[in-house]
Design a protein around this motif. Sequence first.
Motif, PDB file in Angstrom:
ATOM      1  N   PHE A   1       0.834  -1.200   0.000  1.00 10.35           N
ATOM      2  CA  PHE A   1       0.000   0.000   0.000  1.00 10.35           C
ATOM      3  C   PHE A   1       0.871   1.253   0.000  1.00 10.35           C
ATOM      4  O   PHE A   1       0.571   2.222  -0.697  1.00 10.35           O
ATOM      5  CB  PHE A   1      -0.919  -0.006   1.227  1.00 10.35           C
ATOM      6  CG  PHE A   1      -1.919   1.122   1.237  1.00 10.35           C
ATOM      7  CD1 PHE A   1      -3.051   1.075   0.444  1.00 10.35           C
ATOM      8  CD2 PHE A   1      -1.704   2.248   2.030  1.00 10.35           C
ATOM      9  CE1 PHE A   1      -3.961   2.118   0.446  1.00 10.35           C
ATOM     10  CE2 PHE A   1      -2.610   3.286   2.040  1.00 10.35           C
ATOM     11  CZ  PHE A   1      -3.749   3.218   1.238  1.00 10.35           C
ATOM     12  N   ARG A   2       1.960   1.228   0.771  1.00 11.34           N
ATOM     13  CA  ARG A   2       2.853   2.383   0.803  1.00 11.34           C
ATOM     14  C   ARG A   2       3.529   2.597  -0.554  1.00 11.34           C
ATOM     15  O   ARG A   2       3.688   3.731  -1.001  1.00 11.34           O
ATOM     16  CB  ARG A   2       3.895   2.201   1.913  1.00 11.34           C
ATOM     17  CG  ARG A   2       3.304   2.363   3.310  1.00 11.34           C
ATOM     18  CD  ARG A   2       4.196   1.735   4.374  1.00 11.34           C
ATOM     19  NE  ARG A   2       5.481   2.411   4.517  1.00 11.34           N
ATOM     20  CZ  ARG A   2       5.723   3.423   5.349  1.00 11.34           C
ATOM     21  NH1 ARG A   2       4.728   3.898   6.108  1.00 11.34           N
ATOM     22  NH2 ARG A   2       6.904   3.950   5.451  1.00 11.34           N
ATOM     23  N   HIS A   3       3.921   1.489  -1.209  1.00  7.66           N
ATOM     24  CA  HIS A   3       4.441   1.595  -2.573  1.00  7.66           C
ATOM     25  C   HIS A   3       3.405   2.248  -3.492  1.00  7.66           C
ATOM     26  O   HIS A   3       3.725   3.120  -4.300  1.00  7.66           O
ATOM     27  CB  HIS A   3       4.778   0.204  -3.126  1.00  7.66           C
ATOM     28  CG  HIS A   3       6.084  -0.340  -2.661  1.00  7.66           C
ATOM     29  ND1 HIS A   3       7.279   0.335  -2.808  1.00  7.66           N
ATOM     30  CD2 HIS A   3       6.400  -1.520  -2.061  1.00  7.66           C
ATOM     31  CE1 HIS A   3       8.261  -0.409  -2.319  1.00  7.66           C
ATOM     32  NE2 HIS A   3       7.746  -1.535  -1.866  1.00  7.66           N
ATOM     33  N   SER A   4       2.185   1.802  -3.382  1.00  9.30           N
ATOM     34  CA  SER A   4       1.125   2.295  -4.264  1.00  9.30           C
ATOM     35  C   SER A   4       0.866   3.777  -4.055  1.00  9.30           C
ATOM     36  O   SER A   4       0.648   4.524  -5.021  1.00  9.30           O
ATOM     37  CB  SER A   4      -0.169   1.502  -4.021  1.00  9.30           C
ATOM     38  OG  SER A   4       0.020   0.123  -4.285  1.00  9.30           O
ATOM     39  N   VAL A   5       0.910   4.221  -2.799  1.00  6.77           N
ATOM     40  CA  VAL A   5       0.710   5.639  -2.517  1.00  6.77           C
ATOM     41  C   VAL A   5       1.844   6.462  -3.116  1.00  6.77           C
ATOM     42  O   VAL A   5       1.619   7.506  -3.750  1.00  6.77           O
ATOM     43  CB  VAL A   5       0.608   5.878  -1.001  1.00  6.77           C
ATOM     44  CG1 VAL A   5       0.606   7.367  -0.692  1.00  6.77           C
ATOM     45  CG2 VAL A   5      -0.664   5.233  -0.444  1.00  6.77           C
TER      46      VAL A   5
ATOM     47  N   PRO B   1       7.447  -5.269 -10.285  1.00  8.74           N
ATOM     48  CA  PRO B   1       7.097  -4.068 -11.047  1.00  8.74           C
ATOM     49  C   PRO B   1       6.604  -2.925 -10.169  1.00  8.74           C
ATOM     50  O   PRO B   1       6.956  -1.764 -10.394  1.00  8.74           O
ATOM     51  CB  PRO B   1       6.000  -4.565 -11.995  1.00  8.74           C
ATOM     52  CG  PRO B   1       6.314  -6.012 -12.193  1.00  8.74           C
ATOM     53  CD  PRO B   1       6.847  -6.481 -10.867  1.00  8.74           C
ATOM     54  N   LEU B   2       5.800  -3.235  -9.148  1.00 12.47           N
ATOM     55  CA  LEU B   2       5.308  -2.188  -8.257  1.00 12.47           C
ATOM     56  C   LEU B   2       6.456  -1.535  -7.507  1.00 12.47           C
ATOM     57  O   LEU B   2       6.545  -0.299  -7.411  1.00 12.47           O
ATOM     58  CB  LEU B   2       4.296  -2.763  -7.270  1.00 12.47           C
ATOM     59  CG  LEU B   2       3.761  -1.789  -6.209  1.00 12.47           C
ATOM     60  CD1 LEU B   2       3.044  -0.620  -6.861  1.00 12.47           C
ATOM     61  CD2 LEU B   2       2.832  -2.519  -5.233  1.00 12.47           C
ATOM     62  N   GLU B   3       7.369  -2.341  -6.968  1.00  7.36           N
ATOM     63  CA  GLU B   3       8.501  -1.795  -6.231  1.00  7.36           C
ATOM     64  C   GLU B   3       9.390  -0.942  -7.134  1.00  7.36           C
ATOM     65  O   GLU B   3       9.843   0.137  -6.742  1.00  7.36           O
ATOM     66  CB  GLU B   3       9.319  -2.941  -5.627  1.00  7.36           C
ATOM     67  CG  GLU B   3       8.606  -3.690  -4.514  1.00  7.36           C
ATOM     68  CD  GLU B   3       9.332  -4.949  -4.108  1.00  7.36           C
ATOM     69  OE1 GLU B   3       9.139  -5.410  -2.967  1.00  7.36           O
ATOM     70  OE2 GLU B   3      10.108  -5.487  -4.939  1.00  7.36           O
TER      71      GLU B   3
END
Length: 281
Positions: A56-60, A131-133
Amino acid sequence: MTTAYFDHYDGSKVFQFLSTRVGLPLDLVNFLIAQVAALCLARLFRKPLKFASPEFRHSVCLAIGLLMGYFCFGNINISAACVRRTITMNESLAQDVRAIRDRDNLTNKEVNANTKGTVDSLDTVQRLPSPLEYFAYTLAFQTLMCGPVVFYNDYINFIEGEQWPGNTNAWLRNVAYQRGGARLRTVRVYGLSAVWHGFHPGYYMTFFAGGLFTVAARKFRTAARPLFVNSRPKKLFYDLLSFITTRVAMTFITTRVAMTYATVPFVLLHLTPSLAFYGCM
């Protein structure tokens, strides 16, 4: 502001009225707004999101970074900004893919044949990022506009609940200062700093002056200190004098005068007004 400039700027024009009122180009107004917003939004990670999941923190980080990039660069220029940021910020990823491939510890020589110093093993990436990271690290809103540059592992530690890593000196030390021998260390550090900021002549004039001041200070100390270290009273006098001038007089002279003098081209950006300022002062 000229009509041509307004027509070619692809970022948000919501604050065009503010740009006209204060007399600053719209891209600078948007940049300032984005920087202030980044400072405010970063506090989300101190308390409200402190115990949220890493995903979630990555996404924010990624979502705010994309919005901020679109606000400042628009549809077209955000791609160029992302490419520039990816090339500049992924030094540790590029060098450490080999560590993942070989599955063993690399020596400093294997990391970079020109390395004369040491490369911190804590910067080694132990696994390929998802990919998100990867994209959250590349487009993190805290560092998207102008830094500070951080290594991938520092970003991951922050996301997992640690403090945001301290700024830019560590990155410059590992990437530029400790590589390529001792002869041109200062030139490499200030040169990389200038390239990171962009291609306006004022950036290069500022960092050239900063490098000049740094070299001059080192040479002065190299020449002066041996005159006082041959006896204890002289050395004590030298240390006391250095402490007083550093803490009192040099605080004013260096910070208020020398650094202000050096950084004026950083603000003026262009060659002609920068040379005019140096010519007058």
